[in-house]
Design a protein around this motif. Structure first.
Motif, PDB file in Angstrom:
ATOM      1  N   ALA A 159       0.826  -1.205   0.000  1.00 46.71           N
ATOM      2  CA  ALA A 159       0.000   0.000   0.000  1.00 46.71           C
ATOM      3  C   ALA A 159       0.861   1.255   0.000  1.00 46.71           C
ATOM      4  O   ALA A 159       1.799   1.376   0.781  1.00 46.71           O
ATOM      5  N   GLY A 160       0.533   2.179  -0.896  1.00 48.72           N
ATOM      6  CA  GLY A 160       1.237   3.454  -0.954  1.00 48.72           C
ATOM      7  C   GLY A 160       2.626   3.373  -1.550  1.00 48.72           C
ATOM      8  O   GLY A 160       3.366   4.356  -1.528  1.00 48.72           O
ATOM      9  N   GLU A 161       2.999   2.217  -2.103  1.00 51.95           N
ATOM     10  CA  GLU A 161       4.335   2.050  -2.667  1.00 51.95           C
ATOM     11  C   GLU A 161       4.324   2.275  -4.170  1.00 51.95           C
ATOM     12  O   GLU A 161       3.406   1.856  -4.870  1.00 51.95           O
ATOM     13  N   ASP A 162       5.365   2.906  -4.656  1.00 52.79           N
ATOM     14  CA  ASP A 162       5.513   3.153  -6.086  1.00 52.79           C
ATOM     15  C   ASP A 162       5.943   1.860  -6.779  1.00 52.79           C
ATOM     16  O   ASP A 162       6.976   1.274  -6.423  1.00 52.79           O
ATOM     17  N   SER A 163       5.170   1.423  -7.744  1.00 45.95           N
ATOM     18  CA  SER A 163       5.461   0.124  -8.359  1.00 45.95           C
ATOM     19  C   SER A 163       6.738   0.153  -9.191  1.00 45.95           C
ATOM     20  O   SER A 163       7.442  -0.859  -9.285  1.00 45.95           O
ATOM     21  N   ILE A 164       7.055   1.300  -9.783  1.00 49.21           N
ATOM     22  CA  ILE A 164       8.293   1.361 -10.578  1.00 49.21           C
ATOM     23  C   ILE A 164       9.498   1.150  -9.665  1.00 49.21           C
ATOM     24  O   ILE A 164      10.415   0.386  -9.987  1.00 49.21           O
ATOM     25  N   ALA A 165       9.483   1.801  -8.492  1.00 51.13           N
ATOM     26  CA  ALA A 165      10.568   1.585  -7.521  1.00 51.13           C
ATOM     27  C   ALA A 165      10.585   0.138  -7.048  1.00 51.13           C
ATOM     28  O   ALA A 165      11.661  -0.476  -6.897  1.00 51.13           O
ATOM     29  N   GLY A 166       9.397  -0.436  -6.821  1.00 46.28           N
ATOM     30  CA  GLY A 166       9.312  -1.825  -6.390  1.00 46.28           C
ATOM     31  C   GLY A 166       9.847  -2.791  -7.431  1.00 46.28           C
ATOM     32  O   GLY A 166      10.571  -3.747  -7.109  1.00 46.28           O
ATOM     33  N   LEU A 167       9.514  -2.537  -8.695  1.00 49.81           N
ATOM     34  CA  LEU A 167       9.999  -3.385  -9.777  1.00 49.81           C
ATOM     35  C   LEU A 167      11.511  -3.266  -9.928  1.00 49.81           C
ATOM     36  O   LEU A 167      12.209  -4.257 -10.147  1.00 49.81           O
ATOM     37  N   ARG A 168      12.012  -2.039  -9.802  1.00 49.35           N
ATOM     38  CA  ARG A 168      13.468  -1.841  -9.925  1.00 49.35           C
ATOM     39  C   ARG A 168      14.217  -2.555  -8.796  1.00 49.35           C
ATOM     40  O   ARG A 168      15.279  -3.139  -9.025  1.00 49.35           O
ATOM     41  N   HIS A 169      13.659  -2.508  -7.594  1.00 49.86           N
ATOM     42  CA  HIS A 169      14.295  -3.196  -6.469  1.00 49.86           C
ATOM     43  C   HIS A 169      14.284  -4.703  -6.704  1.00 49.86           C
ATOM     44  O   HIS A 169      15.294  -5.392  -6.483  1.00 49.86           O
ATOM     45  N   ALA A 170      13.135  -5.218  -7.168  1.00 49.74           N
ATOM     46  CA  ALA A 170      13.043  -6.650  -7.468  1.00 49.74           C
ATOM     47  C   ALA A 170      14.038  -7.038  -8.566  1.00 49.74           C
ATOM     48  O   ALA A 170      14.668  -8.102  -8.502  1.00 49.74           O
TER      49      ALA A 170
END
Length: 234
Positions: free
Chosen positions: A126-137
């Protein structure tokens, strides 16, 4: 940075979040909007579920426990279809008001025996930027610390149509909170960087390609189509 309060954010957009017996509700005084998975039950029946275009588009052959990242979760209905089909799904929803409505729907569905198994496979960021999440993954995949997801699902909000009747009333409320994707190229690049077996993109049936990227193939229905990108396997 303090904790983001969805109730305050809703009020700043001229809306109100209220807790009702039916669940957390967003209203502008004339319309009400609630996330509710119970209405999806007819589509989750086994014979019907396998005919869903999204399930067909996302299907990962030969994978016993497939994993999908839904980078644009919204109210999570598409993620629910994938979870019911056996996927573990990580849902990213950056808007905190929409995420609060989605979390409320997940909490209620967890108490429903017909939905509990599916929603147990859904993890909300919740409230997390998916682009940042994808880049971290993608970094973790690159380092060998994470197995790449089988599917990354993209369903950025369609641009507002000129005919108001063409936009469902409930989505008019969402337009107060969330705008159409501003950087399509970055979203697609981040999805591909995590090395999925496929990227599945939901579009209006006659809408343009997301970021102009030509899909490997398409599955089209009456109202929407799914553009499927299949990156070459290393």
């Amino acid at each position: 940075m303090g904790v983001v309060d969805p109730f305050s954010i809703a009020r700043a957009a001229g809306l109100e979040l209220t807790g009702k017996s039916e669940g957390l509700t967003l209203t502008d005084g004339t319309m009400e909007l609630r996330a509710d998975f119970a209405r999806m039950l007819p589509r989750l029946k086994q014979g019907r579920l396998q005919q869903e275009l999204l399930v067909k588009a996302a299907r990962a052959k030969g994978v016993e426990q497939p994993w999908a990242i839904d980078a644009t979760a919204g109210f999570g209905e598409d993620s629910l279809l994938l979870a019911a089909a056996g996927f573990t799904v990580d849902l990213y929803e950056q808007d905190c008001v929409i995420a609060a409505l989605l979390q409320d729907a997940l909490d209620r569905a967890a108490d429903d025996p017909a939905l509990a198994d599916a929603v147990a496979r859904m993890r909300l960021h919740a409230g997390e930027d998916s682009i940042a999440g994808l880049r971290h993954a993608a970094e973790l995949v690159e380092q060998g610390e994470l197995v790449a997801p089988d599917v990354v699902y993209l369903d950025p909000m369609f641009p507002e149509r000129t005919k108001s009747a063409a936009v469902k009333k409930k989505f008019q409320l969402l337009h107060h909170l969330e705008q159409p994707c501003a950087d399509e190229e970055t979203l697609v690049e981040a999805a591909l960087a995590v090395r999925p077996r496929k990227v599945v993109i939901k579009r209006p049936v006659k809408g343009p390609l997301l970021a102009g990227v030509k899909p490997s193939y398409q599955l089209a229905g009456k109202a929407v189509r799914y553009d499927v990108l299949v990156p070459p396997r290393p």
